[in-house]
Design a protein around this motif. Sequence first.
Motif, mmCIF file in Angstrom:
data_model
loop_
_atom_site.group_PDB
_atom_site.id
_atom_site.type_symbol
_atom_site.label_atom_id
_atom_site.label_comp_id
_atom_site.label_asym_id
_atom_site.label_seq_id
_atom_site.Cartn_x
_atom_site.Cartn_y
_atom_site.Cartn_z
ATOM 1 N N TRP A 269 0.815 -1.220 0.000
ATOM 2 C CA TRP A 269 0.000 0.000 0.000
ATOM 3 C C TRP A 269 0.846 1.268 0.000
ATOM 4 O O TRP A 269 0.382 2.330 -0.404
ATOM 5 N N SER A 270 2.092 1.168 0.447
ATOM 6 C CA SER A 270 2.939 2.360 0.476
ATOM 7 C C SER A 270 3.261 2.869 -0.921
ATOM 8 O O SER A 270 3.534 4.060 -1.109
ATOM 9 N N PHE A 271 3.245 1.976 -1.935
ATOM 10 C CA PHE A 271 3.483 2.448 -3.306
ATOM 11 C C PHE A 271 2.225 2.390 -4.175
ATOM 12 O O PHE A 271 2.159 3.040 -5.219
ATOM 13 N N GLN B 69 6.860 7.688 -16.054
ATOM 14 C CA GLN B 69 6.361 6.346 -16.349
ATOM 15 C C GLN B 69 6.099 5.599 -15.031
ATOM 16 O O GLN B 69 6.862 4.732 -14.618
ATOM 17 N N ILE B 70 5.000 5.942 -14.387
ATOM 18 C CA ILE B 70 4.711 5.405 -13.055
ATOM 19 C C ILE B 70 4.273 3.941 -13.128
ATOM 20 O O ILE B 70 4.674 3.114 -12.294
ATOM 21 N N SER B 71 3.455 3.612 -14.105
ATOM 22 C CA SER B 71 2.942 2.243 -14.187
ATOM 23 C C SER B 71 4.063 1.199 -14.262
ATOM 24 O O SER B 71 4.043 0.212 -13.517
ATOM 25 N N PRO B 72 5.068 1.357 -15.135
ATOM 26 C CA PRO B 72 6.170 0.384 -15.136
ATOM 27 C C PRO B 72 6.919 0.337 -13.810
ATOM 28 O O PRO B 72 7.400 -0.723 -13.403
ATOM 29 N N MET B 73 7.031 1.482 -13.141
ATOM 30 C CA MET B 73 7.739 1.504 -11.863
ATOM 31 C C MET B 73 6.960 0.740 -10.791
ATOM 32 O O MET B 73 7.551 0.051 -9.956
ATOM 33 N N VAL B 74 5.627 0.871 -10.820
ATOM 34 C CA VAL B 74 4.807 0.113 -9.873
ATOM 35 C C VAL B 74 4.939 -1.374 -10.168
ATOM 36 O O VAL B 74 5.104 -2.205 -9.253
ATOM 37 N N ARG B 75 4.871 -1.741 -11.447
ATOM 38 C CA ARG B 75 5.004 -3.149 -11.821
ATOM 39 C C ARG B 75 6.375 -3.700 -11.419
ATOM 40 O O ARG B 75 6.494 -4.859 -10.998
ATOM 41 N N ALA B 76 7.409 -2.888 -11.563
ATOM 42 C CA ALA B 76 8.744 -3.328 -11.163
ATOM 43 C C ALA B 76 8.813 -3.559 -9.657
ATOM 44 O O ALA B 76 9.511 -4.466 -9.185
ATOM 45 N N GLY C 49 4.201 12.347 -8.419
ATOM 46 C CA GLY C 49 5.523 11.809 -8.691
ATOM 47 C C GLY C 49 6.473 11.943 -7.511
ATOM 48 O O GLY C 49 7.217 11.013 -7.183
ATOM 49 N N LEU C 50 6.433 13.091 -6.839
ATOM 50 C CA LEU C 50 7.323 13.300 -5.693
ATOM 51 C C LEU C 50 6.935 12.400 -4.518
ATOM 52 O O LEU C 50 7.806 11.847 -3.835
ATOM 53 N N VAL C 51 5.639 12.240 -4.285
ATOM 54 C CA VAL C 51 5.192 11.361 -3.196
ATOM 55 C C VAL C 51 5.589 9.913 -3.491
ATOM 56 O O VAL C 51 6.058 9.190 -2.612
ATOM 57 N N PHE C 52 5.400 9.496 -4.740
ATOM 58 C CA PHE C 52 5.769 8.124 -5.116
ATOM 59 C C PHE C 52 7.276 7.917 -4.993
ATOM 60 O O PHE C 52 7.734 6.884 -4.495
ATOM 61 N N ALA C 53 8.046 8.891 -5.448
ATOM 62 C CA ALA C 53 9.507 8.768 -5.389
ATOM 63 C C ALA C 53 10.013 8.690 -3.951
ATOM 64 O O ALA C 53 11.061 8.094 -3.688
ATOM 65 N N ALA C 54 9.256 9.274 -3.013
ATOM 66 C CA ALA C 54 9.666 9.262 -1.609
ATOM 67 C C ALA C 54 9.564 7.876 -0.977
ATOM 68 O O ALA C 54 10.144 7.635 0.083
ATOM 69 N N GLN C 55 8.826 6.965 -1.614
ATOM 70 C CA GLN C 55 8.672 5.605 -1.070
ATOM 71 C C GLN C 55 9.878 4.759 -1.486
ATOM 72 O O GLN C 55 9.782 3.848 -2.296
ATOM 73 N N ARG C 56 11.014 5.053 -0.919
ATOM 74 C CA ARG C 56 12.258 4.407 -1.335
ATOM 75 C C ARG C 56 12.412 2.991 -0.784
ATOM 76 O O ARG C 56 13.151 2.189 -1.343
ATOM 77 N N ARG C 57 11.699 2.668 0.281
ATOM 78 C CA ARG C 57 11.876 1.361 0.904
ATOM 79 C C ARG C 57 11.418 0.227 -0.009
ATOM 80 O O ARG C 57 11.942 -0.885 0.056
ATOM 81 N N THR C 58 10.434 0.508 -0.866
ATOM 82 C CA THR C 58 9.880 -0.551 -1.711
ATOM 83 C C THR C 58 10.426 -0.545 -3.129
ATOM 84 O O THR C 58 10.058 -1.410 -3.928
#
Length: 456
Positions: free
Chosen positions: A41-43, A146-153, A211-220
């Motif tokens: 859920w964090s990402f 390209q958020i979708s590929p990053m989530v899939r990764a 994008g900035l909020v998503f990028a901040a989730q570095r743990r996952t």
Amino acid sequence: MESPATETNHAQTDEARENRRSGRSSQRPGYGQLLRTEGAWSFLLPGFLARQPYAMLTISIVLLVQHTTGSFGLAGAVSATAGISMALIAPQSGRLADRFGQGAVLVPQVFLHVLTVAALIAAALLGAPLWVLFVAAVPAGATAPQISPMVRARWAARLQGSPLMNTAAAFESVTDEFTFVVGPVLATALCTGVHPAAGLAAEAGVSLVGGLVFAAQRRTQPAPARARAGAGERTGTDVPQAAGRSTSALAVPGARVLVAALLGIGMVFGGMQVSLTAFTESIGQPGINGVMYGVFAAGNMLAAVVVGAIRWKRGPQTRLLTAYPALVAAAALVALTAQLGPWAVLLGALGALTGLCVAPCMITCFTLIETLVPAGARTEALTWLTGAVALGQATGSTVAGQLADHSGAGSGFLTPLAGTGLALLVLLSFKKALHPAHNGLVAARGLGHRTSVPVD
């Protein structure tokens, strides 16, 4: 001294503990189990927000440029330029994300995207020459996050070969399809109800914040290739070549085949959208265009939900080679019906059937890519797939529009048939490339475990 039975019980307990820690269990894969994956859920939530602009960009460009130039043709051409630029350049950002980390790439990218979109808005509103609009559209598309590929990764990194990967691919397909339903509606409402530039302005704003909020989730985020290579050097362990060197995902033959498959699917999206618009206008009922495309999208989402809930016994290679011919057949029925008469209800039903056939193909492509490319090229590979959809969509909408203008409203429906037909020929000609280099006998399962996977 412990008995063999006691040792077996301890081993089973340790395995169960490891399964819980990694988000896996022996139960049948499902959405509930997927969403209980640690850290998901964090990402997922910031990723859902950050991917909305992807579906808003091209339609917002169309509405703004059409307002300032008075031409749908010019507006479509500028929008297609942004879409093609996105498809061709974005995979390079995926490659950089694999090498340096998602956050390191995404943060400067979103700021560049805001600046380039602002330049495009200014050029359009100030009445700049047409060539300026085309030039401004190139970086606006190229810098789209390209958020979708990053989530899939991130899913692939968390699950590492688990049976839940197919469920994750289905979940992402549903999310993407929902995005392409909500995003264009939101952009259209802003452009028509607030200001012609409001759609693009909102796209830039959501890109920045999300994008900035998503990028901040570095743990996952997946470990960058440089970090994996450095860890291998420190510990003396072997590191796959792709992890230590900048190897392109397209060096894998199977990845190129899947790009062709998704290029055909993108032409279904673009061709259906433009052809349905032309068809509904030709029968004097432009108001039902949204309903008919919504039915197509609903079929896609429904099939994606079902595909993700099934525990498949056949391997993904067989599933793709079974589902893609069904998609071609559905596209052929749509094209034939459109040539025979203005049967809106029947065409809508066949559109829903086409949507039902799209989802299994897309999901299986995204499932397969995880087994074909090394971890060090995964984000780039996923970006090539989503870029292929975007390129196919831009190509499909352009070709369908030209056919509709010159050969009648129903002719545009030949575009999805042509795109998927050619892609099917590629799939059948190079189907052996869809098998991993290790012959598909073993797949990484995480925590040092390995498990057999279906081999076709």
